[in-house]
Design a protein around this motif. Structure first.
Motif, mmCIF file in Angstrom:
data_model
loop_
_atom_site.group_PDB
_atom_site.id
_atom_site.type_symbol
_atom_site.label_atom_id
_atom_site.label_comp_id
_atom_site.label_asym_id
_atom_site.label_seq_id
_atom_site.Cartn_x
_atom_site.Cartn_y
_atom_site.Cartn_z
ATOM 1 N N ARG A 1 4.225 1.803 -1.750
ATOM 2 C CA ARG A 1 4.337 2.161 -2.523
ATOM 3 C C ARG A 1 3.586 2.195 -3.430
ATOM 4 O O ARG A 1 3.534 3.283 -4.686
ATOM 5 N N LYS A 2 1.924 1.820 -3.391
ATOM 6 C CA LYS A 2 0.986 2.221 -4.735
ATOM 7 C C LYS A 2 1.102 3.972 -3.716
ATOM 8 O O LYS A 2 -0.071 4.767 -4.429
ATOM 9 N N THR A 3 0.689 4.325 -2.731
ATOM 10 C CA THR A 3 0.428 5.491 -2.249
ATOM 11 C C THR A 3 1.780 6.276 -3.078
ATOM 12 O O THR A 3 1.379 8.122 -3.438
ATOM 13 N N LEU B 1 0.905 -1.405 0.180
ATOM 14 C CA LEU B 1 0.361 0.256 0.034
ATOM 15 C C LEU B 1 0.888 1.627 -0.402
ATOM 16 O O LEU B 1 0.456 1.890 -1.161
ATOM 17 N N THR C 1 -7.206 -0.558 -4.468
ATOM 18 C CA THR C 1 -6.260 -1.280 -3.452
ATOM 19 C C THR C 1 -6.358 -0.695 -2.697
ATOM 20 O O THR C 1 -6.421 -1.799 -1.657
ATOM 21 N N SER C 2 -6.245 0.018 -2.206
ATOM 22 C CA SER C 2 -6.484 0.793 -0.755
ATOM 23 C C SER C 2 -7.662 0.216 0.435
ATOM 24 O O SER C 2 -7.398 -0.091 1.633
ATOM 25 N N SER D 1 -7.014 5.904 -12.866
ATOM 26 C CA SER D 1 -5.869 5.341 -11.824
ATOM 27 C C SER D 1 -6.339 5.939 -10.412
ATOM 28 O O SER D 1 -6.446 5.220 -9.364
ATOM 29 N N GLU E 1 -8.664 3.233 -9.386
ATOM 30 C CA GLU E 1 -8.140 1.961 -8.627
ATOM 31 C C GLU E 1 -7.338 1.956 -7.238
ATOM 32 O O GLU E 1 -7.303 0.469 -6.772
ATOM 33 N N PHE E 2 -6.672 2.548 -7.802
ATOM 34 C CA PHE E 2 -5.943 3.220 -6.049
ATOM 35 C C PHE E 2 -7.086 3.085 -4.814
ATOM 36 O O PHE E 2 -6.986 2.658 -3.608
ATOM 37 N N ARG F 1 3.512 6.020 -4.887
ATOM 38 C CA ARG F 1 3.317 6.494 -7.079
ATOM 39 C C ARG F 1 2.226 7.151 -7.398
ATOM 40 O O ARG F 1 1.814 8.160 -8.348
ATOM 41 N N PHE F 2 0.914 7.558 -6.255
ATOM 42 C CA PHE F 2 -0.484 7.779 -6.814
ATOM 43 C C PHE F 2 0.245 9.144 -6.528
ATOM 44 O O PHE F 2 -0.314 10.293 -7.143
#
Length: 893
Positions: free
Chosen positions: A675-677, A673, A700-701, A693, A696-697, A679-680
């Protein structure tokens, strides 16, 4: 005057009545009384027989009531099994109802008309009972049909949930489904129905899921309604009708008891009346018999007695005596007149015969006296010639010598010296004394009886001489003294044996008289004084001890003389003849004479010198053993505490491993999470953020947050369980807890380590088992049992199953059964399983305290008991019975 004349005439007739008429009249009077008594007894016996028969019938009715009650109980049990057990059939209920119906018909035939209506009421109740069973059978069949369709409805419901994307609705439905399942397992149809209705009331947008949920809920509601109807019939029909049948049987029993009491009182009254009737008639018979006897005696015996007295007076020489009753005109008058004739004749001949009769009487008296003395003597009397020929003998002598009569003795003995005397020299000594002294007194010798038996005789005889002084015969008396001689020999032998016995006893034994002089002493005591036993007799203790310069007090002997009672055991010491101090355990007892005075004093003393030394050595050994025992107990307590800590350490390791899984997963999800944050955030900074996006974020969260919550909740549950178990282990006071929850917490903390051993733990605990006991010691027991099974029951890493079951046992106890399907125990291991420090894995670090701790906690701390059952290859089963409330005395420990 005419009345007096008539009375006198009647008296004369009674006096002149013959003896036969008087006896016959008395007999007729007694016969009349006996006949009246017999008739009254027959009437009373018939009444008693009828009453007793009715009592027996009522007893039979009471037995039938008991049997009806027993059959009704069997019917209730069969109906209860049919209602509660799905696998039970109604055949057993119908069979029990048929047996009860047949018994009621049989009972009705044996009852009185007023009691048959009661049985008819029981039969009607039984018909209602059967009708209720039929209705319940139909409902059970309906329930089975609904249950058969439940799996399909549940599968459709679960498939519909699986296709739903809305996880919140799915979780809510799953939660309600779990509530329905828990209510069904707990046999709570109302709870299941309530949960199903709540499911139907939930808002569901998906039509397929709505239809599946409604179908599943309606099936549950239908099953719950069937269960409620079955319960209602069980309560309203079976329960009420069964109680009414029981009340009818109680009424029948009470009716029989009341009639039995009435008959019992009637029976007792009849017995009392019969008793008094018998007493009255018996008394009347006795009085009439006495009167008849008095009348007969007065009219017969008394006149005859007066005639007999007159005849005896005539025989005694009273010539002027007259004979009475000569004027009576019956048999007594005939006897009196005959006696009068005899009196007159006797008076005429008496003067002539008086001198001759007197001389003859004197001669006969002398002969009779001698004959009686000769024949009745218990001693043998004989007359023999000097040459040994028997001239005369009395019966006693014949019996002594074994002959049937004196004549047989006289004919069978020709020479006394050869036939009678055992030793001919005794006969010669007898004759020598007779020639010298003319007599013998208490001359003892042995004789041989006719059958060869040897007897001892005591002979006293005198010599009879003729006019020239020559000895013509011996006259003597003999007495059989065989038993006396045997008794004397036995006494002598007894004294010899007694002396030998007390001489072999390794203790002091002596007897003193009132002057404290020895009359008996064994050889052991004589050795103390260095004298022979016979030399010590007649001497005192002071006289014996003064020879070697020692002394001893006689105060204890004097106390026995004064109190006339024993002194009990006491200790004393004195010097022996070798000037060695000896210690003794002494007891003195008095022997009393016929007047209750002390005749002898018996003393028994045991040498306790060696015992005194042994007591000193034992005292030292006991102190050393007690010190060693204290050290051993301290060591054992330390080892037990170490074993407890080791078990807690193994549980901590398992919990740490189990917590590591959800924590590790949570860490991985959090890293992803993160890493996703990043990138976001970079996309937002660059201005390249698109709607897809963002969606998707967000998705995913959401998924990451759900996984984090689930895994962290799992970790929190494990930590809370370990915390509760650890707190219970350290918390020594009583508290109230749910047995199923505590058991699940303890097992949850141990499952990781057990799972690595390829083992499975199954827990089956009855819900709502609340105990007021010690949760920590109980958790220690489960931990030790599980770890012991892992270490010993499944060698070489083989797989297996451990099962823990908990059930209620009565109102005040619970039963916990711990079992495994491991290798089991041999007989020797099973006997010593609970012994401290006994282990079969000593080489692998086993301490042998695991099961010992279990046994100590269960029996001491928890106040329960346990039983071990195991066979090689058949696994192990441990049954634990615990009180739901720990006893106060155990709690105090």
């Amino acid at each position: 005057m005419s009345k007096h004349a008539d009375f006198g005439l009647a008296c004369d007739r009674l006096r002149s009545m013959t003896i036969g008429r008087m006896i016959f009249g008395s007999f007729l009077l007694l016969l009349a009384v006996i006949t009246a008594t017999s008739m009254a007894s027959v009437i009373a016996i018939r009444h008693i027989d009828s009453t007793f028969a009715e009592l027996q019938r009522l007893q039979g009715v009471g037995d039938l009531a008991e049997e009806i009650d027993q059959r009704m109980n069997e019917l209730r049990l069969a109906a209860r099994d049919f209602v509660t057990d799905p696998g039970s059939r109604s055949d057993r209920v119908m069979e029990a109802a048929t047996e009860l119906s047949a018994l009621l018909k049989k009972t009705r035939l044996q009852l009185a008309p007023e009691q048959q209506a009661t049985i008819d009421g029981v039969s009607q109740r039984l018909a209602n009972y059967r009708e209720g069973i039929d209705r319940i059978s139909a409902l059970i069949a309906q329930r089975a049909e609904l249950l058969s369709g439940l799996p399909a409805a549940r599968e459709g419901f679960e498939e519909a949930i699986a296709g739903v994307t809305e996880r919140g609705t799915a979780r809510a439905l799953f939660r309600v489904q779990n509530q329905i399942g828990a209510a069904l397992l707990a046999r709570d149809p109302a709870g299941a129905e309530q949960a199903a209705r709540s499911m139907r009331a939930m808002p569901i947008e998906d039509r397929a899921l709505r239809a599946a949920a409604d179908r599943y809920a309606e099936t549950i509601i239908a099953i719950a309604g069937t269960e409620d109807e079955i319960a209602r019939l069980d309560k309203e029909v079976l329960g009420i009708e069964g109680r009414l049948i029981g009340r009818v049987t109680e009424l029948l029993r009470a009716l029989s008891d009341s009639q039995g009491k009435v008959l019992s009182r009637d029976f007792a009254r009849t017995l009392a009346e019969t008793k008094w009737q018998s007493i009255i008639f018996g008394t009347a018979g006795v009085l009439i018999g006495i009167f008849a006897a008095w009348f007969v005696v007065r009219r017969t015996v008394k006149p005859l007695a007066s005639i007999a007295r007159s005849i005896r007076a005539l025989a005694g020489g009273e010539k002027a005596t007259s004979i009475p009753q000569t004027d009576v005109q019956n048999e007594i008058g005939d006897i009196a007149r005959a006696a009068e004739v005899f009196r007159q004749t006797l008076q005429d001949a008496d003067a002539a015969r008086e001198a001759a009769v007197r001389a003859l009487a004197e001669q006969r008296l002398a002969e009779e006296s001698y004959r009686k003395l000769f024949e009745a003597s218990i001693d043998g009397i004989y007359v023999t010639t000097p040459s040994g020929l028997v001239l005369n003998a009395n019966p006693a002598l014949a019996r002594i010598m074994g002959y049937e009569s004196p004549s047989d003795l006289i004919q069978g003995v020709n020479d006394i010296a050869d036939t009678i005397y055992v030793h001919p020299l005794a006969r010669e000594r007898y004759q020598r004394l007779m020639r010298r002294d003319g007599m013998v007194r208490e001359f003892e010798y042995q004789v041989r009886r006719r059958n060869g038996e040897i007897r001892w005789l005591s002979d006293s005889a005198t010599v009879v001489r003729d006019e020239s002084g020559e000895v013509v015969r011996y006259e003597g008396v003999v007495r059989d003294i065989t038993d006396q001689r045997r008794a004397e020999d036995a006494i002598a032998e007894g004294r010899r044996l007694l002396q030998q016995v007390i001489d072999t006893v390794p203790a002091v034994i002596n007897v003193k008289d009132r002057e404290l002089r020895y009359v008996l002493m064994n050889r052991y005591m004589a050795g103390i004084f260095n004298v022979e036993p016979e030399d010590a007799l007649g001497r005192t203790t002071a006289e014996l001890m003064v020879r070697y310069g020692a002394s001893k007090t006689d105060s204890n002997d004097k106390r026995v003389l004064a109190t006339k009672a024993g002194l009990g055991f006491y200790e004393e010491e004195y010097l022996d003849s070798y000037c060695v101090m000896r210690q003794w355990l002494v007891n003195k007892l008095p022997l009393l004479d016929a007047d209750g005075e002390v005749d002898k004093i018996v003393t028994v003393a045991l040498d306790i010198g060696e015992r005194k030394k042994s007591e000193l050595e034992m005292r030292k050994a006991k102190e050393a053993a007690e010190t060693a025992l204290r050290n051993l107990r301290e060591t054992q307590a330390s080892l037990i505490e170490a074993e407890k800590l080791a078990a807690l350490g193994r549980m901590v390791a398992g919990v740490a491993h189990e917590v590591n899984n959800p924590v590790g997963i949570s860490l991985t999800v959090a890293s992803a999470l993160e890493r996703k944050t990043e990138r976001f955030s970079e996309a937002v900074t660059r201005g390249e953020l698109r709607r897809s996006s963002l969606n998707e974020f967000i998705e995913t969260s959401r998924n990451a947050a759900a996984q984090l919550v689930a895994n962290l909740n799992r970790a929190a549950e494990l930590i809370q369980s370990f915390k509760q178990v650890a707190a219970d282990r350290n918390y020594s006071d009583q508290r109230t807890f749910d047995l199923a929850d505590l058991t699940e917490q303890v097992v949850m903390s141990l499952r990781p380590g057990v799972r690595r051993q390829n083992l499975t733990i199954n827990v089956d605990c009855q819900p709502d088992l609340v105990m007021n006991s010690y949760p920590g010691p109980y958790g220690q027991v489960l931990t030790n049992l599980i770890l012991n099974a892992v270490a010993h029951a499944f060698p070489d890493g083989r797989s297996g199953v451990i099962e823990i079951r908990a059930r209620e046992s009565g109102r005040d106890n619970v039963e916990i059964v711990f079992s495994d399907n491991g290798c089991g125990m041999s007989l020797d291991v099973r006997r010593r399983a609970f012994d401290p420090f006994f282990t079969t894995r000593r080489d692998q670090g086993g301490t042998g305290l695991g099961l010992h701790i279990v046994y100590s906690i269960v029996t001491n701390r928890l106040g329960g008991r346990l039983d071990l059952d195991s066979e090689p290859g058949a696994g192990t089963r441990i049954q634990i019975i615990l009180p739901r409330t720990a006893p106060l005395e155990q709690a105090a420990e």
